[in-house]
Design a protein around this motif. Structure first.
Motif, short mmCIF file in Angstrom:
data_model
loop_
_atom_site.label_atom_id
_atom_site.label_comp_id
_atom_site.label_asym_id
_atom_site.label_seq_id
_atom_site.Cartn_x
_atom_site.Cartn_y
_atom_site.Cartn_z
N ARG A 117 38.72 34.97 38.31
CA ARG A 117 39.85 34.22 37.75
C ARG A 117 40.91 34.00 38.82
O ARG A 117 41.29 34.93 39.53
CB ARG A 117 40.45 34.98 36.55
CG ARG A 117 39.48 35.05 35.37
CD ARG A 117 39.91 35.98 34.26
NE ARG A 117 38.96 35.90 33.15
CZ ARG A 117 38.89 36.76 32.14
NH1 ARG A 117 39.72 37.79 32.10
NH2 ARG A 117 37.99 36.60 31.18
N TYR A 135 40.61 39.21 39.56
CA TYR A 135 41.75 38.29 39.52
C TYR A 135 42.32 38.15 40.93
O TYR A 135 42.69 39.14 41.55
CB TYR A 135 42.85 38.82 38.62
CG TYR A 135 42.45 39.06 37.18
CD1 TYR A 135 42.77 38.15 36.18
CD2 TYR A 135 41.75 40.22 36.83
CE1 TYR A 135 42.41 38.39 34.86
CE2 TYR A 135 41.39 40.46 35.51
CZ TYR A 135 41.72 39.55 34.53
OH TYR A 135 41.36 39.79 33.23
N GLU A 154 38.53 29.96 35.64
CA GLU A 154 37.66 31.10 35.87
C GLU A 154 36.23 30.62 36.01
O GLU A 154 35.89 29.50 35.60
CB GLU A 154 37.74 32.11 34.72
CG GLU A 154 37.20 31.58 33.40
CD GLU A 154 37.16 32.64 32.31
OE1 GLU A 154 36.57 32.35 31.25
OE2 GLU A 154 37.69 33.76 32.50
N THR A 205 35.54 41.85 36.22
CA THR A 205 36.42 40.69 36.23
C THR A 205 37.42 40.84 37.37
O THR A 205 38.12 41.85 37.44
CB THR A 205 37.16 40.54 34.90
OG1 THR A 205 36.21 40.46 33.84
CG2 THR A 205 38.01 39.27 34.90
N VAL A 235 44.60 33.30 39.46
CA VAL A 235 45.93 33.35 38.85
C VAL A 235 47.00 33.55 39.92
O VAL A 235 48.03 34.18 39.68
CB VAL A 235 46.01 34.46 37.78
CG1 VAL A 235 45.15 34.09 36.57
CG2 VAL A 235 45.60 35.82 38.32
N THR A 288 47.39 37.60 30.44
CA THR A 288 47.78 37.72 31.84
C THR A 288 49.11 37.02 32.09
O THR A 288 49.28 35.85 31.73
CB THR A 288 46.69 37.11 32.74
OG1 THR A 288 45.44 37.71 32.44
CG2 THR A 288 47.01 37.34 34.22
N TYR A 293 45.52 37.09 42.66
CA TYR A 293 46.90 36.85 42.22
C TYR A 293 47.87 37.03 43.37
O TYR A 293 47.52 37.53 44.44
CB TYR A 293 47.26 37.77 41.06
CG TYR A 293 47.57 39.21 41.43
CD1 TYR A 293 48.88 39.65 41.57
CD2 TYR A 293 46.55 40.14 41.65
CE1 TYR A 293 49.18 40.96 41.90
CE2 TYR A 293 46.83 41.45 41.97
CZ TYR A 293 48.15 41.86 42.09
OH TYR A 293 48.43 43.16 42.43
#
Length: 276
Positions: free
Chosen positions: A145, A211, A171, A209, A147, A114, A213
């Protein structure tokens, strides 16, 4: 009419990618797909910055757009030096936007590399190991997660916190009841929404999953990745390739050849529209 169910938390653990040293394999190296490869996807989660991705000094992905997730790549096991550069930069002359040296891809490993912003906004490259073990029967696995260039967040499902105080780049892995939930992220300990709600379809036997971000200037978003090859019998048999997010969280895709890095660099693209 969809069925919405609350999440029941059961257990959760996560691994770490092995980092090591040693000679890096050639990009076009041949490998036995049954024993000598690792499965790698790449997520570009740095806002507003298209990049070229290099592995061991050779271009792997050109014009990689933010918010893009590759299809799985089967790469020869071994050590890799990874770099990202602004599009059309000269890797022999220019400094990389971010780099990560001596990443050891072990046979059978499944990981997502990533590119993202650290909490302070520094461009960063980091691999996450994907837990592709069998999901308990009648359950779904959810991985969250962080990020984003943001402080700690709480992730909520149908307004109820299920992950609290998650910091960049941590995570958390949960085993939950399958069903459709409305997920959002708020600043830890508050009701201040950082990522607007989206529907997540947590399928039985699948791994989803998510993310979080982005940045304050560019805005915060969710991206997601789904693997459906982890179901317990009789609902599924482990094997095959990790898929992409359900239609609630579309990402632009890159269709990447599974023949190795050399073929991946020349692979064609499939693009889908991001939903804000």
């Amino acid at each position: 009419m969809r069925t919405t169910r609350s999440l029941t938390l059961v257990t959760g653990t996560a691994g770490a990618l092995v980092l090591g040293t040693g000679a890096a394999p050639a990009l076009a190296a041949e490998a036995d797909p049954a024993t000598d490869v690792a499965t790698v996807t790449v997520l570009h989660a740095i806002p507003d910055v298209p990049v070229d991705v290099y592995a061991n000094g050779e271009e792997l992905i050109a014009d990689f757009e933010p918010g893009t997730l590759t299809d799985p790549l089967l790469l020869p096991a071994g050590d890799y030096d990874l770099e990202i550069f602004p599009v059309d930069a000269d890797p022999l002359e220019d400094e990389p936007t971010a780099e990560l040296a001596d990443v050891a891809l072990t046979p059978g490993l499944d990981a997502t590399v990533t590119a993202f912003l650290a909490e302070d906004g520094t461009p960063t490259l980091m691999p996450f190991v994907n837990d592709v073990s069998v999901v308990p029967a009648g359950q779904s696995r959810l991985v969250v997660r962080h990020v984003a260039a943001a402080p700690a967040v709480d992730v909520r499902a149908d307004g109820v916190p299920i992950v609290t105080g998650l910091e960049n780049p941590d995570e958390e892995v949960l085993v939950v009841d399958p069903g459709v939930v409305s997920a959002d992220a708020v600043l830890a300990g508050t009701d201040t929404v950082a990522v607007d709600p989206v529907d997540l379809d947590l399928a039985e036997g699948a791994v989803t999953t998510v993310y979080a971000y982005g940045s304050e200037d560019a805005g915060y978003q969710f991206a997601s990745q789904t693997s459906t090859d982890t179901a317990s019998a009789p609902t599924g048999v482990p094997g095959g390739e990790a898929g992409l997010a359900d239609d609630e969280l579309p990402l632009p895709l890159i269709a990447v050849s599974l023949a190795g890095l050399a073929a991946a660099a020349a692979a064609s693209r499939r693009v889908a529209t991001n939903r804000s």
